[in-house]
Design a protein around this motif. Sequence first.
Motif, PDB file in Angstrom:
ATOM      1  N   ILE A 171       0.827  -1.205   0.000  1.00  0.00           N
ATOM      2  CA  ILE A 171       0.000   0.000   0.000  1.00  0.00           C
ATOM      3  C   ILE A 171       0.863   1.257   0.000  1.00  0.00           C
ATOM      4  CG2 ILE A 171      -0.305   0.261   2.517  1.00  0.00           C
ATOM      5  CD1 ILE A 171      -3.295   0.896   1.801  1.00  0.00           C
ATOM      6  N   THR A 175       0.672   3.734  -3.208  1.00  0.00           N
ATOM      7  CA  THR A 175       0.358   5.144  -2.947  1.00  0.00           C
ATOM      8  C   THR A 175       1.423   6.063  -3.535  1.00  0.00           C
ATOM      9  OG1 THR A 175      -0.787   4.568  -0.887  1.00  0.00           O
ATOM     10  CG2 THR A 175      -0.101   6.852  -1.145  1.00  0.00           C
ATOM     11  N   THR A 252       8.211   7.799   0.892  1.00  0.00           N
ATOM     12  CA  THR A 252       6.820   7.982   1.296  1.00  0.00           C
ATOM     13  C   THR A 252       6.594   9.398   1.827  1.00  0.00           C
ATOM     14  OG1 THR A 252       6.584   5.626   1.808  1.00  0.00           O
ATOM     15  CG2 THR A 252       4.973   7.131   2.774  1.00  0.00           C
ATOM     16  N   TYR A 279      -4.120   8.874   5.573  1.00  0.00           N
ATOM     17  CA  TYR A 279      -5.414   8.340   5.137  1.00  0.00           C
ATOM     18  C   TYR A 279      -6.007   9.229   4.047  1.00  0.00           C
ATOM     19  CZ  TYR A 279     -10.278   6.775   5.319  1.00  0.00           C
ATOM     20  OH  TYR A 279     -11.524   6.308   4.989  1.00  0.00           O
ATOM     21  N   VAL A 282      -4.188   8.588   0.773  1.00  0.00           N
ATOM     22  CA  VAL A 282      -4.567   7.283   0.214  1.00  0.00           C
ATOM     23  C   VAL A 282      -5.930   7.356  -0.466  1.00  0.00           C
ATOM     24  CG1 VAL A 282      -5.227   4.911   0.795  1.00  0.00           C
ATOM     25  CG2 VAL A 282      -3.166   5.906   1.789  1.00  0.00           C
ATOM     26  N   THR A 283      -6.914   7.930   0.215  1.00  0.00           N
ATOM     27  CA  THR A 283      -8.267   7.993  -0.352  1.00  0.00           C
ATOM     28  C   THR A 283      -8.350   8.967  -1.525  1.00  0.00           C
ATOM     29  OG1 THR A 283      -8.862   9.621   1.358  1.00  0.00           O
ATOM     30  CG2 THR A 283      -9.419   7.311   1.772  1.00  0.00           C
ATOM     31  N   LEU A 286      -6.145   6.992  -4.381  1.00  0.00           N
ATOM     32  CA  LEU A 286      -6.483   5.599  -4.680  1.00  0.00           C
ATOM     33  C   LEU A 286      -7.966   5.293  -4.531  1.00  0.00           C
ATOM     34  CD1 LEU A 286      -3.512   3.751  -2.907  1.00  0.00           C
ATOM     35  CD2 LEU A 286      -3.749   4.270  -5.339  1.00  0.00           C
ATOM     36  N   ALA A 290      -9.585   1.959  -1.114  1.00  0.00           N
ATOM     37  CA  ALA A 290      -8.209   1.867  -0.626  1.00  0.00           C
ATOM     38  C   ALA A 290      -8.102   2.365   0.809  1.00  0.00           C
ATOM     39  CB  ALA A 290      -7.274   2.672  -1.525  1.00  0.00           C
ATOM     40  N   PHE A 294      -6.489   0.347   3.721  1.00  0.00           N
ATOM     41  CA  PHE A 294      -5.451   0.972   4.553  1.00  0.00           C
ATOM     42  C   PHE A 294      -5.728   0.738   6.034  1.00  0.00           C
ATOM     43  CE2 PHE A 294      -4.676   4.691   7.262  1.00  0.00           C
ATOM     44  CZ  PHE A 294      -3.281   4.721   7.263  1.00  0.00           C
TER      45      PHE A 294
END
Length: 483
Positions: A171, A175, A252, A279, A282-283, A286, A290, A294
Amino acid sequence: MAQETDHSTELRHGVIGTVPLAFLVIAAAAPLGACAANIPLIIGLGNGIAAPMDFLFIGVLLILFAVGYTAMSSHVTNAGAFYTYISMGLGKRLGGAAGYLAVAAYNFLTLYTAAVGGYFGSDILNLELGIQVPWWIITIVLYLAVFLLGYFGIEGGTKFLMVCLVCEASILVVTDVSVLIQAGPAAYTLESFDPGVFFSGAPGLGIAFAFLCFIGFEATAIFGEEAKDPRKTVPRATFFAVIFVGVVYALTAWSVIAAMGGDEIVAMAQSDQAGNIFYTVVTTYLGPVAGHIFNFFFIMSAFACWLATHNMASRYLYAFGRAGMLPKALGRTHPKHKSPYIASIVQLVFGLAVVLICLVLGFDPYTQIGAIASAIAVVGIMTLELLVCASVIGYMRKHNSEEGYHYNVFTTTIAPLLALVGLCYIAFLVISNFALLTGLDNMVLNIVFACLMWIIGICGFIASVVKDKRGTLADPTTIEVDE
């Protein structure tokens, strides 16, 4: 002689290869959890968008540490790890003190993972499934699962940790790639590596929080007795672990900054929404599905970290029991699984007892139990790393003229000395900002907690001196175990 064979005291040899060992200790660092929890702290409280540089700085420092550490590990195979290394470089008495310190530090680290694992497990079950389960029930259930995985031997637990780590890394990588494709290379600002930006804000805090993300990598030597060809496996796994987590953290952090933009991410990191940064990224990049993935992978990350630290703590208890520094029963291993099951039981009982006492006292699992336990553990582990740097220099000076050694001056002196200076600086940063790590305003409590590991070390030194005068202080070289 019959009585001596009633109980097994041997771990299972040759069952962990380089990659599984590296995965085991990387899991202890909990890459997904570390990124989600610490990157916002580095950005909001430290030096802002210089977060990637903070990770690279710590990565280089720990590679310097690993140079001497792994050179010594090529000649020493013992589950006592820090205890053994420090004994062989600085003497049995100081080594004994370090052993007691290591036992305490890794048990506190496991206490942290137990409290935080229960907290996040309860929170995410409620968020994702609408099921409300008190955190302490989650902690008890997961602790039993951790114990059972450890009880049946290191092989099964290591395979499980490898699965967890693949999920975590997946993940993070997906990402990062998604941000690169959608935001474009231009979004990745080189200001993150500008010395002026690095020294802006509170660089000390940024470096301190970045260092916390690497805790666990140094434990490769703990599993030396169970590794395949440990004199090669342990050094390889150590370097692999440091480089892997350093690169993943730096990329990252850089991707998260690129995803949101420098000004926006700093503002969010300094608000009460700091914990939602990863978070949100990610949302956004993705999609909402996702985000659900996560959350569950985050729990896997916390559990994997918990299992890894339990294995570390139980092996220190085992090594000290085998050496007669703690009750001998701790040195027994399971006749079939060759796991340190008595030590695992003691670790389980210790963790559950402290958690339940804190529950009765009404302590918050995240902001109090977890924060305080992790801060105490970090001081202990940093102290051990400092002693190891000094031990490497002493050990190499003594043995480097012998057959099979002949290391260059960089390995024997320069690298461990640079690591020693760097770790001293980070230790100063951690202690001077200890109140921020514990979340406590009470100065007296912060002083007590900050000094607790050193107090244990001093008591351990006194106990070692007494044992040495009585002729009962173990010499790690007499219990070294080869393949």
